[in-house]
Design a protein around this motif. Structure first.
Motif, PDB file in Angstrom:
ATOM      1  N   VAL A  11      24.615  50.172  15.851  1.00 41.44           N
ATOM      2  CA  VAL A  11      24.537  51.036  17.038  1.00 41.44           C
ATOM      3  C   VAL A  11      24.926  52.466  16.676  1.00 41.44           C
ATOM      4  N   ALA A  12      25.922  52.618  15.815  1.00 38.87           N
ATOM      5  CA  ALA A  12      26.302  53.958  15.364  1.00 38.87           C
ATOM      6  C   ALA A  12      25.150  54.615  14.613  1.00 38.87           C
ATOM      7  N   ALA A  13      24.435  53.826  13.813  1.00 36.25           N
ATOM      8  CA  ALA A  13      23.296  54.364  13.071  1.00 36.25           C
ATOM      9  C   ALA A  13      22.169  54.774  14.013  1.00 36.25           C
ATOM     10  N   MET A  14      21.992  54.051  15.107  1.00 36.32           N
ATOM     11  CA  MET A  14      20.987  54.423  16.095  1.00 36.32           C
ATOM     12  C   MET A  14      21.280  55.807  16.658  1.00 36.32           C
ATOM     13  N   ASN A  15      22.523  56.039  17.011  1.00 37.43           N
ATOM     14  CA  ASN A  15      22.898  57.329  17.588  1.00 37.43           C
ATOM     15  C   ASN A  15      22.853  58.449  16.553  1.00 37.43           C
ATOM     16  N   ALA A  16      23.216  58.130  15.307  1.00 34.73           N
ATOM     17  CA  ALA A  16      23.132  59.133  14.250  1.00 34.73           C
ATOM     18  C   ALA A  16      21.679  59.526  14.006  1.00 34.73           C
ATOM     19  N   LYS A  17      20.784  58.553  14.040  1.00 41.25           N
ATOM     20  CA  LYS A  17      19.369  58.856  13.833  1.00 41.25           C
ATOM     21  C   LYS A  17      18.822  59.680  14.985  1.00 41.25           C
ATOM     22  N   ALA A  18      19.256  59.380  16.200  1.00 42.27           N
ATOM     23  CA  ALA A  18      18.827  60.176  17.352  1.00 42.27           C
ATOM     24  C   ALA A  18      19.226  61.638  17.163  1.00 42.27           C
ATOM     25  N   ARG A  19      20.438  61.875  16.707  1.00 42.77           N
ATOM     26  CA  ARG A  19      20.888  63.259  16.477  1.00 42.77           C
ATOM     27  C   ARG A  19      20.055  63.917  15.378  1.00 42.77           C
TER      28      ARG A  19
ATOM     29  N   LEU B  67      17.033  63.370  14.614  1.00 46.24           N
ATOM     30  CA  LEU B  67      15.679  63.654  15.106  1.00 46.24           C
ATOM     31  C   LEU B  67      15.664  64.739  16.176  1.00 46.24           C
ATOM     32  N   GLY B  68      16.830  65.238  16.547  1.00 39.89           N
ATOM     33  CA  GLY B  68      16.896  66.242  17.601  1.00 39.89           C
ATOM     34  C   GLY B  68      16.789  65.646  18.990  1.00 39.89           C
ATOM     35  N   MET B  69      17.079  64.348  19.107  1.00 42.83           N
ATOM     36  CA  MET B  69      17.057  63.683  20.417  1.00 42.83           C
ATOM     37  C   MET B  69      18.418  63.912  21.080  1.00 42.83           C
ATOM     38  N   ASP B  70      18.650  65.132  21.502  1.00 45.44           N
ATOM     39  CA  ASP B  70      19.980  65.548  21.938  1.00 45.44           C
ATOM     40  C   ASP B  70      20.410  64.935  23.265  1.00 45.44           C
ATOM     41  N   ASP B  71      19.464  64.424  24.040  1.00 42.83           N
ATOM     42  CA  ASP B  71      19.796  63.848  25.344  1.00 42.83           C
ATOM     43  C   ASP B  71      19.709  62.329  25.336  1.00 42.83           C
ATOM     44  N   SER B  72      19.813  61.730  24.157  1.00 39.66           N
ATOM     45  CA  SER B  72      19.662  60.280  24.032  1.00 39.66           C
ATOM     46  C   SER B  72      20.969  59.627  23.605  1.00 39.66           C
ATOM     47  N   ARG B  73      21.184  58.400  24.097  1.00 37.73           N
ATOM     48  CA  ARG B  73      22.384  57.637  23.750  1.00 37.73           C
ATOM     49  C   ARG B  73      22.037  56.161  23.745  1.00 37.73           C
ATOM     50  N   PHE B  74      22.516  55.451  22.725  1.00 37.78           N
ATOM     51  CA  PHE B  74      22.242  54.024  22.590  1.00 37.78           C
ATOM     52  C   PHE B  74      23.547  53.244  22.523  1.00 37.78           C
ATOM     53  N   VAL B  75      23.591  52.128  23.224  1.00 33.30           N
ATOM     54  CA  VAL B  75      24.781  51.269  23.189  1.00 33.30           C
ATOM     55  C   VAL B  75      24.459  49.864  22.715  1.00 33.30           C
TER      56      VAL B  75
END
Length: 297
Positions: free
Chosen positions: A131-139, A141-149
């Motif tokens: 899950v931490a890797a999901m959020n790191a990948k979002a950052r 990619l510039g997905m600044d308004d995304s959050r994964f749990v």
């Protein structure tokens, strides 16, 4: 004429071909872009942060592939270490095994939640690291308004925007495995210990239509998220990314995809059913009450 000037002229003509009037869509939030440049050609509340349901599994697939673990490795379906959501039904038996690539395929094409969960359990460092890797990948990619749990999308706390999901679609489209697995029409999954088989079907009906040429697909549904669809398909020789979030009925995202295609081809704006309009007004009122009024269309 220089190559740069030629390119600019071609891209200018391509952008000029996009109709000025925007089509009517049943989806409350949407974004559309050509895959070759990634720029939005249609936006409807595209920056609104909303639950994304099983569209989450596109990020799950990206993290799995970037980890570089063997796709042919057999993985055990561990008993859940966290309580399962009420809608987390699965036919897969705890303790059985399946190859990583097959888990990834059924997670994408059939939205199998236990498969997505199990892929995360077998990630280096375990579920929390995944899950931490999901959020790191979002950052990244510039997905600044995304959050994964979670990796399945069963939690409504997995949130993103239509614009952010265009960025995700562009990233996952670089992987042939994700394109292939997400557009598989039917698949027989084979398990061992014990040995058994299960049939799976794609959750996007447009994948089954040759005329659409779907190259990437992921559906999603939660009560809080409505019907969702992320899809890349060909329109007049160009790949188009559709992100359609929070639609009223099970056929609404498919209808919107058709309206977008006709809009690009003919400029037709299409019509949306009254029930879908009423749903949109109700959802926009809820967002406004929560402090997120709809953007001007």
């Amino acid at each position: 004429m220089t190559l740069l000037v030629s390119f600019c002229l071609v891209m200018g003509l391509a952008r000029a071909s996009v109709p000025e009037s925007k089509p009517n869509l049943a989806s409350v939030n949407a974004a559309v872009a050509y895959a070759d440049d990634g720029e939005l050609i249609l936006a409807k509340n595209a920056d609104r942060v909303v639950p994304i349901a099983s569209v989450t599994k596109l990020m799950t697939a990206l993290v799995v592939l970037e980890a570089g673990q063997p796709l042919g490795e057999w993985l055990e379906f561990y008993p859940r270490h966290l309580p399962a959501a009420a809608n987390a039904y699965t036919r897969i038996r705890e303790g059985s095994e399946m190859r990583r690539r097959d888990m990834l395929r059924i997670a994408l094409m059939s939205s199998e939640n236990f498969a997505a969960y199990t892929l995360a359990r077998h990630y280096p460092g375990g579920y929390e690291a995944f899950v931490a890797a999901m959020n790191a990948k979002a950052r990244a990619l510039g997905m600044d308004d995304s959050r994964f749990v979670d990796p399945t999308g069963l939690s409504s706390d997995n949130r993103s925007t239509a614009a952010d999901l265009v960025k995700l679609a562009l990233a996952v489209a670089e992987y042939p495995q994700i394109r292939e697995y997400s557009t598989t029409r039917y698949y027989t999954g084979r398990f061992r210990q014990p040995r058994y088989s299960l049939a799976f079907g794609n959750t996007n009906v447009l994948v089954h239509r040759d005329s659409w040429g779907v190259a990437l697909s992921k559906t999603g549904y939660l009560d809080e998220a409505g019907r969702c669809l992320v899809m890349m398909a060909e329109v007049d020789g160009r790949q188009v990314i559709n992100v359609l979030l929070d639609s009223f009925g099970s056929r609404s995202p498919v209808g919107d995809a058709g309206r977008i295609k006709r809009w690009l081809q003919t400029g037709a704006l299409g019509r949306v059913a009254g029930a879908a309009r009423a749903y949109e007004r109700r959802k926009n009122a809820q967002y406004a009450a929560a402090g997120d009024a709809p953007a001007a269309q």
